[in-house]
Design a protein around this motif. Structure first.
Motif, PDB file in Angstrom:
ATOM      1  N   GLY A   1      10.669   9.501  -5.835  1.00 41.36           N
ATOM      2  CA  GLY A   1       9.848   8.359  -5.463  1.00 41.36           C
ATOM      3  C   GLY A   1      10.294   7.646  -4.206  1.00 41.36           C
ATOM      4  N   SER A   2      11.261   8.183  -3.505  1.00 40.19           N
ATOM      5  CA  SER A   2      11.759   7.544  -2.283  1.00 40.19           C
ATOM      6  C   SER A   2      10.669   7.492  -1.222  1.00 40.19           C
ATOM      7  CB  SER A   2      12.966   8.296  -1.735  1.00 40.19           C
ATOM      8  OG  SER A   2      14.037   8.243  -2.651  1.00 40.19           O
ATOM      9  N   THR A   3      10.643   6.401  -0.478  1.00 40.43           N
ATOM     10  CA  THR A   3       9.604   6.210   0.535  1.00 40.43           C
ATOM     11  C   THR A   3      10.100   6.426   1.961  1.00 40.43           C
ATOM     12  OG1 THR A   3      10.061   3.836   0.620  1.00 40.43           O
ATOM     13  CG2 THR A   3       8.373   4.575  -0.936  1.00 40.43           C
ATOM     14  N   VAL A   4      11.405   6.650   2.122  1.00 39.65           N
ATOM     15  CA  VAL A   4      11.960   6.906   3.452  1.00 39.65           C
ATOM     16  C   VAL A   4      12.813   8.170   3.391  1.00 39.65           C
ATOM     17  CG1 VAL A   4      13.361   6.044   5.360  1.00 39.65           C
ATOM     18  CG2 VAL A   4      11.988   4.440   4.014  1.00 39.65           C
ATOM     19  N   HIS A   5      12.430   9.166   4.199  1.00 42.43           N
ATOM     20  CA  HIS A   5      13.172  10.425   4.287  1.00 42.43           C
ATOM     21  C   HIS A   5      13.667  10.575   5.720  1.00 42.43           C
ATOM     22  CE1 HIS A   5      10.174  12.137   1.059  1.00 42.43           C
ATOM     23  NE2 HIS A   5      10.747  11.009   0.689  1.00 42.43           N
TER      24      HIS A   5
ATOM     25  N   ILE B   1       0.856  -1.187   0.000  1.00 46.14           N
ATOM     26  CA  ILE B   1       0.000   0.000   0.000  1.00 46.14           C
ATOM     27  C   ILE B   1       0.892   1.236   0.000  1.00 46.14           C
ATOM     28  CG2 ILE B   1      -1.837   1.248   1.185  1.00 46.14           C
ATOM     29  CD1 ILE B   1      -2.639  -1.352   2.532  1.00 46.14           C
ATOM     30  N   PRO B   2       1.081   1.870  -1.158  1.00 47.58           N
ATOM     31  CA  PRO B   2       1.961   3.040  -1.228  1.00 47.58           C
ATOM     32  C   PRO B   2       1.292   4.285  -0.652  1.00 47.58           C
ATOM     33  CG  PRO B   2       0.948   2.657  -3.356  1.00 47.58           C
ATOM     34  CD  PRO B   2       0.514   1.509  -2.468  1.00 47.58           C
ATOM     35  N   PHE B   3       2.095   5.303  -0.426  1.00 51.01           N
ATOM     36  CA  PHE B   3       1.574   6.606  -0.010  1.00 51.01           C
ATOM     37  C   PHE B   3       1.165   7.336  -1.288  1.00 51.01           C
ATOM     38  CE2 PHE B   3       2.036  11.087   1.328  1.00 51.01           C
ATOM     39  CZ  PHE B   3       1.244  11.068   2.470  1.00 51.01           C
ATOM     40  N   ALA B   4      -0.093   7.148  -1.692  1.00 51.40           N
ATOM     41  CA  ALA B   4      -0.555   7.650  -2.988  1.00 51.40           C
ATOM     42  C   ALA B   4      -1.446   8.876  -2.865  1.00 51.40           C
ATOM     43  CB  ALA B   4      -1.309   6.542  -3.725  1.00 51.40           C
ATOM     44  N   THR B   5      -2.005   9.121  -1.675  1.00 50.20           N
ATOM     45  CA  THR B   5      -2.840  10.297  -1.443  1.00 50.20           C
ATOM     46  C   THR B   5      -2.471  10.903  -0.096  1.00 50.20           C
ATOM     47  OG1 THR B   5      -4.584   9.011  -0.348  1.00 50.20           O
ATOM     48  CG2 THR B   5      -4.742   9.270  -2.745  1.00 50.20           C
ATOM     49  N   GLY B   6      -2.985  12.103   0.145  1.00 48.04           N
ATOM     50  CA  GLY B   6      -2.682  12.784   1.401  1.00 48.04           C
ATOM     51  C   GLY B   6      -1.611  13.838   1.213  1.00 48.04           C
TER      52      GLY B   6
ATOM     53  N   GLN C   1       9.427  21.208   4.334  1.00 49.52           N
ATOM     54  CA  GLN C   1       9.294  20.187   3.316  1.00 49.52           C
ATOM     55  C   GLN C   1       7.841  19.727   3.223  1.00 49.52           C
ATOM     56  OE1 GLN C   1      11.533  16.091   2.198  1.00 49.52           O
ATOM     57  NE2 GLN C   1      10.673  16.078   4.250  1.00 49.52           N
ATOM     58  N   THR C   2       7.273  19.830   2.033  1.00 49.16           N
ATOM     59  CA  THR C   2       5.924  19.347   1.791  1.00 49.16           C
ATOM     60  C   THR C   2       5.996  18.053   0.991  1.00 49.16           C
ATOM     61  OG1 THR C   2       5.021  21.590   1.796  1.00 49.16           O
ATOM     62  CG2 THR C   2       3.682  19.874   0.779  1.00 49.16           C
ATOM     63  N   ILE C   3       5.286  17.043   1.464  1.00 53.82           N
ATOM     64  CA  ILE C   3       5.279  15.739   0.800  1.00 53.82           C
ATOM     65  C   ILE C   3       3.884  15.516   0.242  1.00 53.82           C
ATOM     66  CG2 ILE C   3       5.605  13.258   1.120  1.00 53.82           C
ATOM     67  CD1 ILE C   3       7.471  14.012   3.486  1.00 53.82           C
ATOM     68  N   ASP C   4       3.791  15.614  -1.087  1.00 53.34           N
ATOM     69  CA  ASP C   4       2.509  15.527  -1.780  1.00 53.34           C
ATOM     70  C   ASP C   4       2.666  14.571  -2.960  1.00 53.34           C
ATOM     71  OD1 ASP C   4       0.194  15.837  -3.204  1.00 53.34           O
ATOM     72  OD2 ASP C   4       0.232  18.026  -3.225  1.00 53.34           O
ATOM     73  N   PRO C   5       2.023  13.396  -2.915  1.00 53.28           N
ATOM     74  CA  PRO C   5       2.178  12.429  -4.006  1.00 53.28           C
ATOM     75  C   PRO C   5       1.726  12.940  -5.364  1.00 53.28           C
ATOM     76  CG  PRO C   5       1.122  11.416  -2.094  1.00 53.28           C
ATOM     77  CD  PRO C   5       1.155  12.890  -1.853  1.00 53.28           C
ATOM     78  N   ASN C   6       0.908  14.008  -5.382  1.00 57.83           N
ATOM     79  CA  ASN C   6       0.411  14.547  -6.646  1.00 57.83           C
ATOM     80  C   ASN C   6       1.311  15.620  -7.238  1.00 57.83           C
ATOM     81  OD1 ASN C   6      -2.038  12.981  -6.684  1.00 57.83           O
ATOM     82  ND2 ASN C   6      -2.791  14.296  -5.028  1.00 57.83           N
ATOM     83  N   HIS C   7       2.368  15.977  -6.518  1.00 55.07           N
ATOM     84  CA  HIS C   7       3.284  17.006  -7.024  1.00 55.07           C
ATOM     85  C   HIS C   7       4.409  16.330  -7.804  1.00 55.07           C
ATOM     86  CE1 HIS C   7       6.096  20.361  -7.147  1.00 55.07           C
ATOM     87  NE2 HIS C   7       5.091  21.149  -6.773  1.00 55.07           N
ATOM     88  N   PRO C   8       4.854  16.911  -8.945  1.00 56.73           N
ATOM     89  CA  PRO C   8       5.931  16.305  -9.733  1.00 56.73           C
ATOM     90  C   PRO C   8       7.210  16.074  -8.932  1.00 56.73           C
ATOM     91  CG  PRO C   8       4.861  18.052 -10.981  1.00 56.73           C
ATOM     92  CD  PRO C   8       4.297  18.117  -9.605  1.00 56.73           C
ATOM     93  N   ARG C   9       7.411  16.877  -7.893  1.00 56.43           N
ATOM     94  CA  ARG C   9       8.612  16.730  -7.073  1.00 56.43           C
ATOM     95  C   ARG C   9       8.663  15.368  -6.371  1.00 56.43           C
ATOM     96  NH1 ARG C   9       7.860  20.953  -4.193  1.00 56.43           N
ATOM     97  NH2 ARG C   9       6.658  19.908  -2.576  1.00 56.43           N
TER      98      ARG C   9
END
Length: 302
Positions: free
Chosen positions: A221-225, A179-184, A204-212
């Protein structure tokens, strides 16, 4: 010896609507901890002399795995185990002159999916360290579930000769369940100051819908920051050299030093990898920062 009692306090929030489930949903909790150094004979001992709480935030009793005159270890407990819509957590930690404190958590902090009203959660952490004092802020990771929405804010206020070593690890999605972080949307804010002078400001803003989020110029696309910070090193060049020579070379990390702040960054996809990396980095940095070898909090081994 100081007698310590755990004192519940009144809700600091202006709005207390914990059992509402509309857009005004609000569940407040706070924890205020204070640590001071006391002299017993020729020995300086760090004691927790302030422990005030509201709502589901507590601490276990202090531990002294490094000896009575060593670092005071404290574990923050949040019985719900995570943050849901409307949660508002405030944690304040003050370390007085010459005291040495390590604060950690017994488990990961879960950031759950927002409710149907998309109400956000918030967590504010204020760390204050006096002259000659040392604070190690070493929580276990935060796990952000798909659809989570909230803000983490870290304010670190250091006196002239204060020392601080800390980290924050954020893991996105639930890879084991595919289950990826795809929304929120998540936001992290860091402000570290010495004598009121800002040294490190970051948002830092983490938004799956942003090209960044997926772009190679951004998070890729990294899942651990994760970020580890250290302030108060007497020889930062020695510390950076030791990190670059002793840490694994292929673990998606980099280290920088600017304006008195050493930052070790990780951007990858493996929680266990970054956890091992940061523990190894602490093994290197702590003796250089405090003159003492790193001791693993026993809660990490349970």
């Amino acid at each position: 010896m100081t007698n310590l009692s755990f004192v519940p306090v009144q809700n600091p929030a202006t709005t207390d609507s914990g059992h509402r489930f509309d857009t005004s949903r609000h569940w407040a909790a706070s924890l205020t901890l204070g640590f001071s150094a006391f002299t017993e004979g020729d020995t300086s001992i760090t004691r927790m002399n302030i422990a005030r709480h509201y709502g589901p935030l507590r601490v276990q009793r202090p531990f002294y795995p490094e000896g009575r005159d060593g670092c005071c270890h404290v574990y923050i407990l949040h019985p719900p185990g995570g943050l849901v819509s409307g949660d508002a957590l405030n944690i304040d930690v003050s370390v007085e002159e010459d005291a040495h404190t390590l604060v950690t958590t017994p488990s990961a902090n879960k950031l759950y999916r927002a409710d149907s009203n998309d109400v956000a959660w918030s967590q504010i952490t204020n760390l204050k360290v006096a002259n000659g004092a040392t604070l190690e802020w070493l929580p276990q990771e935060s796990l952000a579930f798909d659809g989570s929405r909230g803000q983490q804010t870290f304010n670190i206020d250091l006196a002239e000769n204060a020392k601080c070593l800390g980290w924050e690890i954020l893991c996105l999605g639930r890879p084991a369940s595919n289950i990826p972080f795809a929304t929120g949307q998540l936001e992290q804010r860091f402000q570290l100051s010495r004598n009121g002078q800002p040294l490190w400001l970051e948002r830092q803003t983490i938004d799956p819908n942003h090209p960044r989020f997926t772009g190679k110029w951004g998070q890729g696309g990294s899942t651990v920051h994760a970020t580890l910070w250290t302030v108060g090193l007497s020889d930062p060049d020695q510390a950076i050299t030791a990190l670059r020579e002793q840490l694994p070379t292929a673990n998606h990390w980099a280290v920088t030093y600017r304006r008195g702040v050493l930052l070790l960054r990780y951007l990858g996809d493996d929680r266990n990898q970054v956890w091992a990396l940061f523990q190894q980095a602490r093994d290197i940095l702590r003796p250089l920062l405090t003159g003492h070898q790193a001791t693993v909090p026993r809660i990490w081994l349970t």
